[in-house]
Design a protein around this motif. Structure first.
Motif, mmCIF file in Angstrom:
data_model
loop_
_atom_site.group_PDB
_atom_site.id
_atom_site.type_symbol
_atom_site.label_atom_id
_atom_site.label_comp_id
_atom_site.label_asym_id
_atom_site.label_seq_id
_atom_site.Cartn_x
_atom_site.Cartn_y
_atom_site.Cartn_z
ATOM 1 N N ALA A 84 6.881 43.549 69.040
ATOM 2 C CA ALA A 84 5.527 43.686 68.480
ATOM 3 C C ALA A 84 5.122 42.462 67.671
ATOM 4 C CB ALA A 84 5.429 44.937 67.613
ATOM 5 N N ASP A 85 6.069 41.886 66.923
ATOM 6 C CA ASP A 85 5.767 40.722 66.103
ATOM 7 C C ASP A 85 5.873 39.411 66.876
ATOM 8 O OD1 ASP A 85 5.428 42.474 64.026
ATOM 9 O OD2 ASP A 85 7.310 41.973 63.017
ATOM 10 N N GLY A 86 6.541 39.460 68.034
ATOM 11 C CA GLY A 86 6.698 38.252 68.846
ATOM 12 C C GLY A 86 7.547 37.188 68.179
ATOM 13 N N GLU A 87 8.583 37.633 67.436
ATOM 14 C CA GLU A 87 9.442 36.666 66.760
ATOM 15 C C GLU A 87 10.882 37.162 66.695
ATOM 16 O OE1 GLU A 87 7.404 36.398 63.014
ATOM 17 O OE2 GLU A 87 8.561 38.026 62.153
ATOM 18 N N TRP A 88 11.790 36.204 66.549
ATOM 19 C CA TRP A 88 13.201 36.508 66.422
ATOM 20 C C TRP A 88 13.506 36.907 64.991
ATOM 21 C CZ3 TRP A 88 16.427 37.016 70.427
ATOM 22 C CH2 TRP A 88 16.020 36.476 71.656
ATOM 23 N N GLN A 89 14.404 37.885 64.821
ATOM 24 C CA GLN A 89 14.857 38.308 63.504
ATOM 25 C C GLN A 89 16.367 38.159 63.440
ATOM 26 O OE1 GLN A 89 13.375 42.205 62.638
ATOM 27 N NE2 GLN A 89 11.257 41.530 62.705
ATOM 28 N N THR A 90 16.849 37.757 62.284
ATOM 29 C CA THR A 90 18.273 37.516 62.091
ATOM 30 C C THR A 90 18.740 38.206 60.817
ATOM 31 O OG1 THR A 90 18.091 35.367 63.176
ATOM 32 C CG2 THR A 90 20.033 35.720 61.809
ATOM 33 N N ALA A 91 19.932 38.784 60.874
ATOM 34 C CA ALA A 91 20.578 39.369 59.696
ATOM 35 C C ALA A 91 22.029 38.906 59.701
ATOM 36 C CB ALA A 91 20.498 40.885 59.726
ATOM 37 N N ILE A 92 22.523 38.479 58.543
ATOM 38 C CA ILE A 92 23.902 38.008 58.430
ATOM 39 C C ILE A 92 24.681 38.979 57.562
ATOM 40 C CG2 ILE A 92 25.401 36.135 57.633
ATOM 41 C CD1 ILE A 92 23.082 34.220 58.276
ATOM 42 N N GLY A 93 25.845 39.386 58.074
ATOM 43 C CA GLY A 93 26.674 40.343 57.364
ATOM 44 C C GLY A 93 28.102 39.866 57.230
ATOM 45 N N HIS A 94 28.885 40.692 56.568
ATOM 46 C CA HIS A 94 30.287 40.399 56.286
ATOM 47 C C HIS A 94 31.112 41.620 56.700
ATOM 48 C CE1 HIS A 94 33.596 38.476 54.116
ATOM 49 N NE2 HIS A 94 33.915 39.692 53.692
ATOM 50 N N ALA A 95 32.151 41.410 57.488
ATOM 51 C CA ALA A 95 33.019 42.496 57.949
ATOM 52 C C ALA A 95 34.415 42.303 57.372
ATOM 53 C CB ALA A 95 33.066 42.526 59.476
ATOM 54 N N GLU A 96 34.827 43.257 56.575
ATOM 55 C CA GLU A 96 36.139 43.220 55.917
ATOM 56 C C GLU A 96 37.095 44.131 56.686
ATOM 57 O OE1 GLU A 96 38.493 41.589 53.183
ATOM 58 O OE2 GLU A 96 36.329 41.310 53.043
ATOM 59 N N PRO A 97 38.255 43.605 57.157
ATOM 60 C CA PRO A 97 39.184 44.477 57.886
ATOM 61 C C PRO A 97 39.802 45.526 56.960
ATOM 62 C CG PRO A 97 40.143 42.283 57.555
ATOM 63 C CD PRO A 97 38.754 42.235 57.021
ATOM 64 N N VAL A 98 39.891 46.769 57.461
ATOM 65 C CA VAL A 98 40.548 47.843 56.714
ATOM 66 C C VAL A 98 41.786 48.349 57.453
ATOM 67 C CG1 VAL A 98 38.497 48.541 55.430
ATOM 68 C CG2 VAL A 98 38.971 49.597 57.636
ATOM 69 N N ALA A 99 41.875 48.055 58.728
ATOM 70 C CA ALA A 99 43.010 48.403 59.589
ATOM 71 C C ALA A 99 42.746 47.702 60.917
ATOM 72 C CB ALA A 99 43.118 49.916 59.774
ATOM 73 N N PRO A 100 43.736 47.639 61.823
ATOM 74 C CA PRO A 100 43.455 47.019 63.121
ATOM 75 C C PRO A 100 42.264 47.695 63.811
ATOM 76 C CG PRO A 100 45.805 47.343 62.854
ATOM 77 C CD PRO A 100 45.135 48.046 61.696
ATOM 78 N N ALA A 101 41.301 46.906 64.257
ATOM 79 C CA ALA A 101 40.101 47.359 64.969
ATOM 80 C C ALA A 101 39.182 48.214 64.107
ATOM 81 C CB ALA A 101 40.467 48.097 66.256
ATOM 82 N N MET A 102 39.328 48.114 62.782
ATOM 83 C CA MET A 102 38.498 48.870 61.846
ATOM 84 C C MET A 102 38.013 47.921 60.746
ATOM 85 S SD MET A 102 40.894 52.267 61.542
ATOM 86 C CE MET A 102 39.678 53.318 60.795
#
Length: 180
Positions: A84-102
């Motif tokens: 609808a806006d005709g533009e790219w949106q970006t969000a940057i996050g942080h993933a902290e491991p808590v266990a393998p594959a989690m």
């Protein structure tokens, strides 16, 4: 819609995800894979299927890029085209491991959500091709792929598997990635 306002809305939406998505102890609603190599997960993934969320409303051509930090955590850059806006949106996050594959993923501190790899398909050389991501509730589900297009039989298989885990496949959204 102004980008700052959309960011505010995204923050509010993720607040709900954080409050319902992850406690200190992971509580996945689907099995989590046991054999996982974080190095093999790095790079770009394309969103193929998702459940509806206000923070992704109107987004197509969604991708996520994962980079590993020195401490073993991941930086995640999500990108999508808002039709609808005709533009790219970006969000940057942080993933902290808590266990393998989690992982515990945060886009807006202090709110975090569970990110659990419940399926990971590989090619003959062991390279990761497709991943199914679940969380602590049946409100979050993604099928990711290294390619923006996947065979229909894979989509059907993943939807059946999702339903066996308690997800409603009728709610799933197939993400548009125009063919080149």
């Amino acid at each position: 819609m102004k980008i700052w306002f959309r960011t505010l809305l995204l923050g509010v939406a993720l607040t709900g995800f954080g409050l319902t998505g992850c406690s200190n102890t992971p509580t996945p609603v689907a099995p989590v894979i046991e054999d996982f190599d974080p190095q093999g997960y790095l790079g770009t993934w394309y969103e193929i299927i998702r459940l509806p969320h206000s923070f992704e409303e109107g987004l197509e051509q969604v991708s996520a890029e994962y980079r590993q930090n020195a401490d073993g955590s991941l930086e995640v850059t999500n990108r999508g085209y808002h039709t609808a806006d005709g533009e790219w949106q970006t969000a940057i996050g942080h993933a902290e491991p808590v266990a393998p594959a989690m992982y515990k993923v945060t886009f807006f501190w202090p709110f975090a959500g569970g990110y659990y790899i419940s399926r990971l398909d590989t090619d003959a050389d062991g390279n990761y091709l497709h991943a199914v991501i679940t969380s602590d509730s049946h409100d979050y589900f993604w099928l990711l792929s290294r390619q923006p297009q996947v065979p229909d039989n894979l989509i059907d298989e993943v939807l059946e598997q999702a339903e066996s885990w308690g997800y409603k496949k009728s709610r799933m959204i197939l993400v548009d990635h125009p063919a080149d």
